[in-house]
Design a protein around this motif. Structure first.
Motif: not given
Length: 356
Positions: A76-86
């Motif tokens: 699963t994406l971490t909060p930073l990974g999620d923010k980078l993606l979106w």
């Protein structure tokens, strides 16, 4: 005919000038979709080892992990990974109209350099998923498609800057203020309206609607964050009218003054968890795997001078949007319908259809 497409690219560098692989964004998107690194790397077309090294390299770059790996639970994406993606999704979505307009200009110059140049058609129009289909089907004309607000497009038509202007209005309940605004530019004895498509507008919410939003009244809740469209957009005009009918004070809506500039940018904003709900078309919600609550149907219209209907470029344009291929392309857009597409009617008839 040769066509090019303008695609934005991201570049990250550290203080030493070392550039990191932009392939990370594709990998993050695949992890978000599949929930497993094995499936994600296969989807992206890279080895598991390369994907693992890519994640570790970027984790070292930012100082925190981008993906959480747990045995038996996948990735699963971490909060930073999620923010980078979106963040990337939001930038691309926000730039869509400008990039498409630039693409149109470049393709126009390419077309002009080729032998057997087709008739030129200048179209200024409010941005939308169905309008974005036009360049793909415009094989018989030179299409100069520039995205403007509906009011800017109509003003350009009256100045002779474009041949066709595109804008959208509610199918039912068009306010007198809207009729007056568009009526300022539309002259029944001068202009003709080309019916285009209908589309469904509504509230874009997170998958499975965790906030249990049912309608506009929920925008007044303290636990609901809203993302709006810009002030000069037709969608903003529609929202303001719907709020007025339900006697909802926009000032009491948390996030009413926060704006994005396209339907897909609104959807990306919600998908990133930066808002709980936004306003936009159903196609944008489905693009980002979000849920959708219908509010209203709109009719997208094109307007031209009545003499333009005799011009070769406009004749070919009408033939194009009346084809079964174009109809099918529109039907594949969630919430869109091509019914009446290509029908030519008078200004008063078109506006009366929306004011009933």
């Amino acid at each position: 005919m040769k066509r090019i497409q303008v695609v934005p690219g991201w570049s990250f560098r550290d203080e030493s000038g070392n550039e990191l692989n932009p392939q990370l964004f594709s990998l993050l998107a695949a992890i978000h979709e599949h929930g497993k690194l094995t499936a994600a790397t296969k989807s992206v077309g890279i080895s598991y080892r390369h994907g693992w090294n890519l994640l570790n390299t970027w984790a070292a770059f930012f100082g925190v992990p981008l993906v959480s790996m747990q045995k038996g639970k996948g990735a699963t994406l971490t909060p930073l990974g999620d923010k980078l993606l979106w963040a990337k999704q939001r930038v691309v979505a926000r730039l869509e109209p400008q990039l498409d307009s630039l693409t149109s200009q470049l393709n126009l110059e390419i077309h002009r350099a080729l032998e057997g140049v087709s008739p030129l058609l200048r179209v200024h129009a409010s941005y939308g998923y169905a309008v974005a289909l036009l360049p793909e089907h415009a094989s018989e004309i030179q299409l100069d498609l520039q995205y403007k607000s509906g009011e800017e497009a109509l003003a350009a038509l009256n100045r002779g800057v474009c041949d066709i202007a595109g804008f959208h209005v509610p199918i039912e309940g068009m306010s007198q203020a809207q009729i007056k605004k568009y009526g300022h530019y539309l002259k029944p004895r001068v202009h003709k309206v080309i019916q285009f498509i209908t589309r469904r507008q509504g509230l874009i919410v997170k998958r499975d609607n965790p906030c249990e939003i049912q309608g506009l009244s929920d925008l007044l809740r303290d636990d609901v964050r809203f993302i709006n469209r810009q002030e000069d957009s037709g969608t903003r005009t529609l929202l303001d009218e719907l709020l007025r009918r339900e006697k909802i004070n926009p000032a009491k809506v948390s996030g009413y003054d926060d704006e994005e500039f396209t339907h897909s940018a609104v959807a990306a904003y919600v998908a990133a968890g930066m808002a709980d709900v936004g306003i936009g078309v159903e196609a944008a919600a489905r693009q980002f795997n979000l849920d959708f609550i219908p509010l209203s149907y709109e009719r997208y219209l094109f307007v031209c001078h009545h003499r333009s209907l005799q011009q070769e470029a406009v004749i070919r344009f009408l033939e194009m949007i009346r084809t079964s291929q174009f109809y099918q392309a529109v039907r594949e857009l969630p919430g869109y319908s091509p019914d009446l597409c290509g029908d030519v009617v008078g200004v008063e008839e078109a506006l009366n259809q929306s004011s009933r």
